[in-house]
Design a protein around this motif. Structure first.
Motif, PDB file in Angstrom:
ATOM      1  N   PHE A 118       0.846  -1.189   0.000  1.00 39.97           N
ATOM      2  CA  PHE A 118       0.000   0.000   0.000  1.00 39.97           C
ATOM      3  C   PHE A 118       0.881   1.239   0.000  1.00 39.97           C
ATOM      4  O   PHE A 118       2.053   1.172   0.341  1.00 39.97           O
ATOM      5  N   VAL A 119       0.295   2.342  -0.413  1.00 39.44           N
ATOM      6  CA  VAL A 119       0.985   3.630  -0.354  1.00 39.44           C
ATOM      7  C   VAL A 119       0.714   4.209   1.032  1.00 39.44           C
ATOM      8  O   VAL A 119      -0.436   4.337   1.447  1.00 39.44           O
ATOM      9  N   SER A 120       1.763   4.537   1.746  1.00 41.97           N
ATOM     10  CA  SER A 120       1.605   5.078   3.097  1.00 41.97           C
ATOM     11  C   SER A 120       1.105   6.519   3.029  1.00 41.97           C
ATOM     12  O   SER A 120       1.705   7.365   2.376  1.00 41.97           O
ATOM     13  N   LYS A 121      -0.015   6.767   3.719  1.00 44.22           N
ATOM     14  CA  LYS A 121      -0.583   8.113   3.767  1.00 44.22           C
ATOM     15  C   LYS A 121      -0.413   8.757   5.135  1.00 44.22           C
ATOM     16  O   LYS A 121      -0.769   9.910   5.320  1.00 44.22           O
ATOM     17  N   ARG A 122       0.112   7.975   6.092  1.00 45.69           N
ATOM     18  CA  ARG A 122       0.326   8.503   7.439  1.00 45.69           C
ATOM     19  C   ARG A 122       1.456   7.719   8.087  1.00 45.69           C
ATOM     20  O   ARG A 122       1.547   6.507   7.953  1.00 45.69           O
ATOM     21  N   VAL A 123       2.311   8.429   8.788  1.00 42.00           N
ATOM     22  CA  VAL A 123       3.421   7.823   9.523  1.00 42.00           C
ATOM     23  C   VAL A 123       3.378   8.363  10.940  1.00 42.00           C
ATOM     24  O   VAL A 123       3.242   9.569  11.143  1.00 42.00           O
ATOM     25  N   TYR A 124       3.452   7.463  11.918  1.00 45.67           N
ATOM     26  CA  TYR A 124       3.556   7.896  13.311  1.00 45.67           C
ATOM     27  C   TYR A 124       4.400   6.889  14.073  1.00 45.67           C
ATOM     28  O   TYR A 124       4.734   5.823  13.550  1.00 45.67           O
ATOM     29  N   TYR A 125       4.806   7.258  15.281  1.00 41.02           N
ATOM     30  CA  TYR A 125       5.629   6.347  16.067  1.00 41.02           C
ATOM     31  C   TYR A 125       5.299   6.475  17.544  1.00 41.02           C
ATOM     32  O   TYR A 125       4.880   7.518  18.028  1.00 41.02           O
ATOM     33  N   LEU A 126       5.469   5.357  18.222  1.00 42.56           N
ATOM     34  CA  LEU A 126       5.244   5.261  19.667  1.00 42.56           C
ATOM     35  C   LEU A 126       6.597   5.185  20.342  1.00 42.56           C
ATOM     36  O   LEU A 126       7.468   4.423  19.910  1.00 42.56           O
ATOM     37  N   TYR A 127       6.771   5.933  21.418  1.00 37.25           N
ATOM     38  CA  TYR A 127       8.037   5.901  22.151  1.00 37.25           C
ATOM     39  C   TYR A 127       7.779   6.336  23.586  1.00 37.25           C
ATOM     40  O   TYR A 127       6.697   6.820  23.920  1.00 37.25           O
ATOM     41  N   ASP A 128       8.744   6.132  24.450  1.00 36.63           N
ATOM     42  CA  ASP A 128       8.619   6.444  25.877  1.00 36.63           C
ATOM     43  C   ASP A 128       7.389   5.770  26.485  1.00 36.63           C
ATOM     44  O   ASP A 128       6.699   6.350  27.329  1.00 36.63           O
ATOM     45  N   VAL A 129       7.096   4.551  26.032  1.00 37.08           N
ATOM     46  CA  VAL A 129       5.960   3.803  26.579  1.00 37.08           C
ATOM     47  C   VAL A 129       6.362   3.296  27.957  1.00 37.08           C
ATOM     48  O   VAL A 129       7.360   2.576  28.085  1.00 37.08           O
ATOM     49  N   PRO A 130       5.639   3.667  29.012  1.00 35.49           N
ATOM     50  CA  PRO A 130       6.005   3.242  30.366  1.00 35.49           C
ATOM     51  C   PRO A 130       5.972   1.717  30.518  1.00 35.49           C
ATOM     52  O   PRO A 130       5.157   1.036  29.882  1.00 35.49           O
ATOM     53  N   SER A 131       6.835   1.208  31.351  1.00 38.75           N
ATOM     54  CA  SER A 131       6.888  -0.225  31.623  1.00 38.75           C
ATOM     55  C   SER A 131       5.514  -0.742  32.041  1.00 38.75           C
ATOM     56  O   SER A 131       4.835  -0.126  32.862  1.00 38.75           O
ATOM     57  N   GLY A 132       5.100  -1.844  31.453  1.00 38.69           N
ATOM     58  CA  GLY A 132       3.813  -2.451  31.782  1.00 38.69           C
ATOM     59  C   GLY A 132       2.636  -1.876  31.023  1.00 38.69           C
ATOM     60  O   GLY A 132       1.519  -2.383  31.134  1.00 38.69           O
ATOM     61  N   SER A 133       2.848  -0.828  30.251  1.00 36.49           N
ATOM     62  CA  SER A 133       1.745  -0.223  29.496  1.00 36.49           C
ATOM     63  C   SER A 133       1.449  -1.015  28.229  1.00 36.49           C
ATOM     64  O   SER A 133       2.304  -1.711  27.692  1.00 36.49           O
ATOM     65  N   GLU A 134       0.213  -0.866  27.762  1.00 36.31           N
ATOM     66  CA  GLU A 134      -0.206  -1.485  26.514  1.00 36.31           C
ATOM     67  C   GLU A 134      -0.703  -0.408  25.576  1.00 36.31           C
ATOM     68  O   GLU A 134      -1.228   0.615  26.008  1.00 36.31           O
TER      69      GLU A 134
END
Length: 134
Positions: free
Chosen positions: A32-48
């Motif tokens: 697919f052609v990517s129309k959005r890019v994002y990233y997750l970071y600094d996720v606290p330990s134990g988080s979902e």
């Protein structure tokens, strides 16, 4: 549709060099052609993260740094995939419930999405997801 056939790992081309590695995601890398890019970071330990499915959108998840688990559910079967290499992406087609957990310290999850954000495309309640799959 089963989790084992529709969800797949994609090897992202890697160019090795004495100065460091470089990986490239181009038009023919993902379906697919990517129309959005994002990233997750600094996720606290134990988080979902996650806890939803998409009606139409497809996504590619990549662990740019560290590792995390992706729990996938197609309404009938569940599968866990651990992402921990920046040149391996997890292709998640539409209609798959996903939950992200067990983030290591310093992990970064890159997401390339087939569409721009549309709240109407999200299924955020698991019971609604089950009804969507029936």
């Amino acid at each position: 549709m089963t989790v084992t056939t529709d969800v797949r790992l994609i090897e992202i081309p890697k160019i090795c060099d004495s100065r460091g590695n470089l990986s490239v995601i181009e038009r023919d890398t993902i379906p697919f052609v990517s129309k959005r890019v994002y990233y997750l970071y600094d996720v606290p330990s134990g988080s979902e993260r996650g806890g939803h499915a998409h009606k139409v959108q497809q996504e590619l998840l990549v662990a740019l740094s560290g590792s995390f688990d992706v729990i996938l559910n197609d309404g009938a079967a569940t599968r866990k995939v651990t992402l921990n290499k920046p040149n391996i992406g997890l292709l998640i087609p539409m209609g798959i419930w996903r939950e992200l957990e067990n983030f290591s310290s310093g992990s970064v999850c890159l997401v390339l999405a087939s569409d721009e954000f549309d709240e109407g495309d999200y299924i955020r309640d698991y019971q609604d997801f089950k009804l969507f799959k029936d």
